[in-house]
Design a protein around this motif. Structure first.
Motif, short mmCIF file in Angstrom:
data_model
loop_
_atom_site.label_atom_id
_atom_site.label_comp_id
_atom_site.label_asym_id
_atom_site.label_seq_id
_atom_site.Cartn_x
_atom_site.Cartn_y
_atom_site.Cartn_z
N GLY A 39 4.09 -3.98 3.60
CA GLY A 39 4.06 -3.47 4.97
C GLY A 39 2.79 -2.72 5.33
O GLY A 39 2.52 -2.49 6.51
N THR A 40 2.02 -2.32 4.31
CA THR A 40 0.79 -1.58 4.60
C THR A 40 -0.43 -2.49 4.45
O THR A 40 -1.01 -2.93 5.42
N ALA A 65 0.34 -6.45 5.87
CA ALA A 65 1.25 -6.49 7.02
C ALA A 65 1.20 -7.84 7.75
O ALA A 65 2.23 -8.33 8.20
N SER A 80 3.20 -10.32 5.81
CA SER A 80 4.63 -10.06 5.97
C SER A 80 5.11 -10.50 7.34
O SER A 80 6.21 -11.05 7.49
N GLU A 81 4.28 -10.27 8.35
CA GLU A 81 4.66 -10.66 9.72
C GLU A 81 4.80 -12.18 9.84
O GLU A 81 5.76 -12.68 10.45
N SER A 117 -3.95 -6.32 6.27
CA SER A 117 -3.72 -5.46 7.44
C SER A 117 -5.06 -5.00 8.00
O SER A 117 -5.84 -4.34 7.30
#
Length: 443
Positions: free
Chosen positions: A78-79, A82, A85-86, A400
């Protein structure tokens, strides 16, 4: 962007390398625990029960460390990753969630019951608790490898207009032709690690002339299981994996084997050689003609595509590291087969317990199955590069954009310091457990 990508990859590589030290032992060790508990139920000989409970203490320490070191990796999705993950969360999120909800809770719940509930459960239910710990640990490996298998060979997906991946067929995740060979290979490799650990504990006890009865039991069990697992890692599971790479990632296979140029009339297998990326060749190579073609296609003369057959952007972006990781892994696997075969021979001749040089060698080799397992994962991950999802999503497209390289470097240094302390604590706990021995202390 390049600095950001480098540090993101370095941080994940470091955290997952340290993390996998622990589950690679627990997955194999859980099977040995079930074996000892089964032996106790059949024979009613108490030493088998003490052996199972002793190994479960080691399992528990490793399991706890695995949980602690695994949590930061989940947050990194998530960091640092990201965007990945998206785009792919609709697929990989399902298998990762199943690993957490089913496998982890199954494993952790029955681990507590096995350690503290023997009198409450009775021996048969205590065995069942141990078996469910084993089932949970192997199911956890299956779900994780199902996630990785989809990244290596994506199946059953659809890409929406916004670039997101969605599943068309959930069952396709578990029918993926990449999954079963990778899972079985990984589990046998983890059994090699646990077998060497158990055998080394036995050798340690015999050499110290302490807990000798258990030393002989652990040494014998570790050697027998290690002998079987060492061969199964190579064939059929390793062979099956290699053929998958040839079929689905041919450019990666060429890089792994150091094939710079396609050779008509059959490909040689490289025993020793150093990749020369400037001249596109192997320096100082020692090779056996046509063997690679036979191992791959069961035909001595089949041509195998070399790296010259692929565009530069299709090749792995760190060919030397991929090549060395693969060849060191294979070399260590060959050594494990040799050592376990020799040990089994000495065991059959009833000389192993008195051959100090072999006992010391088994103890000396303990770190190397860990190294071989880690290198196996490096081969898989380096071979997939420059993609996160092979052929579909580049690695630089998954990071990210809002996390700076400075932040990632700072947290990487923090992880290094924290994991060093955890490593010291782990060694102290394991050392104390082994020193205390399997026999319960008399009050």
């Amino acid at each position: 962007m390049e600095d950001m990508l480098f540090y993101d990859r370095m941080q994940f590589a470091f955290t997952i390398t340290f993390h996998y030290i622990f589950p690679q032992l627990t997955m194999g060790l859980s099977l040995l625990i079930v074996y000892f508990k089964w032996k106790f139920l059949r024979s009613k000989i108490e030493k088998y029960n003490y052996a199972a409970k002793f190994l479960m203490k080691i399992f528990a320490v490793n399991f706890t460390m695995g949980v602690i070191t695994g949590i930061p990796m989940e947050f990194q999705f998530g960091t640092n990753w990201a965007k990945f993950s998206e785009l792919t969360g609709g697929i990989i999120g399902q298998t990762l969630a199943m690993e957490g909800l089913f496998s982890f809770f199954l494993e952790s719940s029955f681990l507590v019951l096995f350690i503290f509930g023997e009198k409450l459960l009775g021996q048969k239910l205590h065995f069942l608790a141990g078996f469910l710990v084993f089932l949970g640990s192997w199911a956890s490996g299956l779900f994780i490898i199902a996630t990785n298998a989809w990244m290596q060979h994506p199946v059953g997906y659809e890409i929406l207009d916004n670039g997101k991946f969605v599943l068309e067929n959930f069952s396709s995740l578990f029918k993926n032709p990449w999954l079963l060979p990778a899972f079985l290979h990984n589990q046998m490799a983890s059994l090699v690690t646990s077998s060497f650990v158990v055998a080394s504990i036995g050798a340690f006890y015999i050499l110290r002339n302490k807990n000798v009865e258990y030393g002989k039991l652990f040494l014998k069990t570790g050697v027998v299981f290690g002998f079987i697992a060492s061969f199964l890692v190579a064939f059929p599971t390793g062979d099956w994996n290699a053929k998958n790479v040839v079929k689905y990632q041919p450019s990666s296979f060429a890089a792994m084997e150091g094939i710079f140029h396609s050779e008509k009339g059959g490909a040689e297998i490289i025993l020793i050689g150093q990749p020369n990326m400037v001249e596109k060749k192997l320096d100082n190579k020692i090779a056996v003609p046509n063997i690679l073609s036979f191992l791959t296609y069961q035909n001595w003369n089949t041509e195998i595509a070399g790296m010259d057959q692929f565009k530069k952007e299709e090749l792995p972006n760190n060919i030397p590291m991929l090549y060395y990781s693969y060849h060191i892994m294979v070399g260590l696997g060959t050594i494990f087969i040799g050592v376990m075969t020799l040990s089994l021979f000495f065991l059959y001749r009833k000389k192993i317990y008195h051959t100090k040089s072999l006992l010391w060698f088994i103890m000396f080799l303990v770190p190397f199955p860990y190294i071989a397992n880690l290198l196996g994962w490096y081969v898989a991950e380096l071979g997939r590069q420059p993609y996160l999802v092979y052929g579909l999503l580049k690695t630089n497209e998954g990071i990210s954009p809002t996390v700076s390289s400075g932040n990632t470097l700072f947290t990487l240094l923090g992880f290094m310091g924290l994991y060093f302390l955890l490593g010291v604590l782990f060694l102290i706990l394991i050392g104390k457990t082994i020193n205390d021995g399997p026999e319960p202390k008399k009050i």
